[in-house]
Design a protein around this motif. Sequence first.
Motif, mmCIF file in Angstrom:
data_model
loop_
_atom_site.group_PDB
_atom_site.id
_atom_site.type_symbol
_atom_site.label_atom_id
_atom_site.label_comp_id
_atom_site.label_asym_id
_atom_site.label_seq_id
_atom_site.Cartn_x
_atom_site.Cartn_y
_atom_site.Cartn_z
ATOM 1 N N ASN A 113 0.936 -1.123 -0.020
ATOM 2 C CA ASN A 113 0.066 -0.102 0.216
ATOM 3 C C ASN A 113 0.767 1.268 0.125
ATOM 4 O OD1 ASN A 113 -2.406 -1.300 0.037
ATOM 5 N ND2 ASN A 113 -2.622 -1.489 2.171
ATOM 6 N N GLU A 114 2.001 1.462 1.005
ATOM 7 C CA GLU A 114 2.811 2.442 0.780
ATOM 8 C C GLU A 114 3.708 2.557 -0.469
ATOM 9 O OE1 GLU A 114 4.292 2.543 5.604
ATOM 10 O OE2 GLU A 114 5.245 1.119 4.317
ATOM 11 N N THR A 115 4.060 1.447 -1.248
ATOM 12 C CA THR A 115 4.698 1.409 -2.367
ATOM 13 C C THR A 115 3.817 2.175 -3.244
ATOM 14 O OG1 THR A 115 5.862 -0.314 -1.912
ATOM 15 C CG2 THR A 115 5.971 0.048 -4.202
ATOM 16 N N GLY A 116 2.447 1.705 -3.491
ATOM 17 C CA GLY A 116 1.536 2.283 -4.388
ATOM 18 C C GLY A 116 1.321 3.802 -4.160
ATOM 19 N N GLU A 117 1.101 4.310 -2.966
ATOM 20 C CA GLU A 117 1.263 5.515 -2.818
ATOM 21 C C GLU A 117 2.561 6.289 -2.894
ATOM 22 O OE1 GLU A 117 0.327 8.620 1.093
ATOM 23 O OE2 GLU A 117 -0.046 6.484 1.236
ATOM 24 N N LEU A 118 3.707 5.727 -2.935
ATOM 25 C CA LEU A 118 4.857 6.499 -3.307
ATOM 26 C C LEU A 118 4.762 6.533 -4.702
ATOM 27 C CD1 LEU A 118 7.622 7.389 -2.278
ATOM 28 C CD2 LEU A 118 8.407 5.035 -2.930
ATOM 29 N N MET A 119 4.370 5.691 -5.745
ATOM 30 C CA MET A 119 4.398 5.616 -6.963
ATOM 31 C C MET A 119 3.466 6.864 -7.440
ATOM 32 S SD MET A 119 3.745 1.701 -7.942
ATOM 33 C CE MET A 119 3.523 1.779 -9.603
ATOM 34 N N LYS A 120 2.450 7.245 -6.859
ATOM 35 C CA LYS A 120 1.692 8.324 -6.922
ATOM 36 C C LYS A 120 2.499 9.615 -6.614
ATOM 37 C CE LYS A 120 -2.667 5.884 -6.584
ATOM 38 N NZ LYS A 120 -4.032 5.682 -5.621
ATOM 39 N N THR A 121 3.198 9.443 -5.457
ATOM 40 C CA THR A 121 3.900 10.843 -5.064
ATOM 41 C C THR A 121 4.672 11.144 -6.195
ATOM 42 O OG1 THR A 121 3.201 10.228 -2.839
ATOM 43 C CG2 THR A 121 5.036 11.838 -3.130
#
Length: 252
Positions: free
Chosen positions: A185-193
């Motif tokens: 989940n954190e990785t997915g959010e990081l990709m967007k960031t």
Amino acid sequence: MILLELKSLSISFGGLKAVSELNMKIKKGELYGLIGPNGAGKTTVFNLLTGVYRPTEGQILLEGENLVGKSTIEINKKGVARTFQNIRLFHHMTVLDNVKIGLGNQLKYSVLEGMLRLPRFFKVEREMDEKAMELLTVFGLEKEKDMLASNLPYGKQRKLEIARALATKPKLLLLDEPAAGMNPNETGELMKTIKFIRDEFQMTILLIEHDMKLVSGICEGITVLNFGSELAHGETNAVLNNPQVVAAYLGD
């Protein structure tokens, strides 16, 4: 327009050639990946780009200017900022103050103005607070501004480190394994960031990463290192499907 160009970049430690004849071009505004197995020389390349190491041979051109021989501080002022595989924050300082440190090369007052609390001191401090809060808001960290950096969750510490790097107003942002230690989940959010940073700040980004889902999801092009030498480069999906690249990661 080419922002960063590496020409025959090499470095040896004793008899070991850690990076050998590396050539790479990154366009302005590009989101580019540098990948390879452990020990391939990726972080060594970042250390060369930021002046931690001086190359044995070759050139590092930022908008045509050779950075070889310049100090880490000089290179940062020229427009290169980085994060680290192991997060390096000022853990006993607040979230806000961590970002303000990144602003230190832009907004300044003299020692005398600071000691005597002259008007310029308060003016500069207000400006730094405002700029730091703008960055914290971008990363959703504005509510934690007074919290010690050490008390932030791991994923938010990563975001804070990126925010601090952006505070230096770089032309080139180097991200060293930004997804290390993150859950999906954190990785997915990081990709967007990372995508948002590239688009919102018109930033050129070079990242090192082992998470191939992240690499394939955001990188437009990649270079693969193996034992310090280039194994392949080009469009991301084509390179990731290269049999030599697959063998380097998974073995023959």
